[in-house]
Design a protein around this motif. Structure first.
Motif, PDB file in Angstrom:
ATOM      1  N   HIS A 153      74.238  33.169  -5.480  1.00 17.34           N
ATOM      2  CA  HIS A 153      74.030  33.086  -6.924  1.00 17.34           C
ATOM      3  C   HIS A 153      74.612  34.288  -7.681  1.00 17.34           C
ATOM      4  O   HIS A 153      74.619  34.299  -8.904  1.00 17.34           O
ATOM      5  N   THR A 154      75.071  35.292  -6.972  1.00  7.50           N
ATOM      6  CA  THR A 154      75.626  36.480  -7.615  1.00  7.50           C
ATOM      7  C   THR A 154      77.074  36.220  -7.999  1.00  7.50           C
ATOM      8  O   THR A 154      77.845  35.665  -7.219  1.00  7.50           O
ATOM      9  N   HIS A 155      77.436  36.632  -9.203  1.00  4.68           N
ATOM     10  CA  HIS A 155      78.802  36.437  -9.685  1.00  4.68           C
ATOM     11  C   HIS A 155      79.501  37.792  -9.784  1.00  4.68           C
ATOM     12  O   HIS A 155      78.964  38.734 -10.354  1.00  4.68           O
ATOM     13  N   LYS A 168      87.118  33.170  -2.146  1.00  5.49           N
ATOM     14  CA  LYS A 168      85.653  33.088  -2.170  1.00  5.49           C
ATOM     15  C   LYS A 168      85.245  31.964  -1.234  1.00  5.49           C
ATOM     16  O   LYS A 168      85.862  30.898  -1.244  1.00  5.49           O
TER      17      LYS A 168
END
Length: 190
Positions: A153-155, A168
């Motif tokens: 969930h980290t961008h 990614k």
């Protein structure tokens, strides 16, 4: 956990006891190295949140010359040293008990790296700031690869300073983001 391939391939590695570290699974580790190149022709590796040391040991097994492993957890450091002993080449590794940010200050002007692993505890991630600090401290050689392991969930930004994201991947709750550091000044001198 094991060393997947290379000079030390097949040797077993220990995990850090307890729940303070989250080891990179063999599947994720194998995928990372298949993407960035299965083997290396020398170079230096920095593992800023080393945990068990598995990523750096794999990098050395596949041809990196030296690795610097940093962690502040005493159990992680004990495990790293036990895992390095499996390689029978401890001279290829430097292990330091230190905070990640403080260690960057200590490394400034002393070493440059070709491969960087950033796998901080998910709750304490400052990856973008750390990459900016690493670049500002001139710790990377041109075309260095930066591997970030983080929560899905980290961008992260596509570009952090002169580091440009090129890949990614998602593996369950784990996300891998890869950057290449391009130093335009070094590029023009080549």
């Amino acid at each position: 956990m094991r060393i997947i391939t290379g000079e030390y391939g097949g040797r077993k590695l220990k995990a850090v006891p307890g729940n303070n570290t989250r080891p990179t699974t063999d599947k994720v580790k194998e995928s990372i190295f298949n993407i960035i190149g299965p083997y290396f022709d020398g170079g230096n590796c920095l593992d800023l949140f080393a945990g068990s040391g598995g990523l750096s040991i794999e990098a050395i097994s596949r041809g990196m010359d030296k690795a610097v492993l940093i962690d502040r957890d005493p159990l992680a450091l004990k495990t790293i040293k036990e895992n390095i002993a499996v390689t029978k080449e401890p001279e290829k590794f430097e292990v330091y008990r230190n905070d990640a940010n403080r260690s960057l200050d200590l490394l400034k002007g002393k070493k440059k790296f070709d491969l960087l692993f950033l796998d901080p505890p998910y709750a304490k991630q400052e990856i973008e700031k750390q990459i900016e600090k690493i670049i500002a401290s001139d710790l990377l050689n041109n075309k260095a690869i930066i591997i970030c392991e983080l929560d899905k969930h980290t961008h992260l930004k596509e570009t952090i300073g002169a580091a440009i994201s090129f890949r990614k991947e998602l593996y369950g709750s784990t996300q891998i983001v890869m950057y290449e550091y391009i130093n335009d000044q070094e590029e023009t001198n080549e």
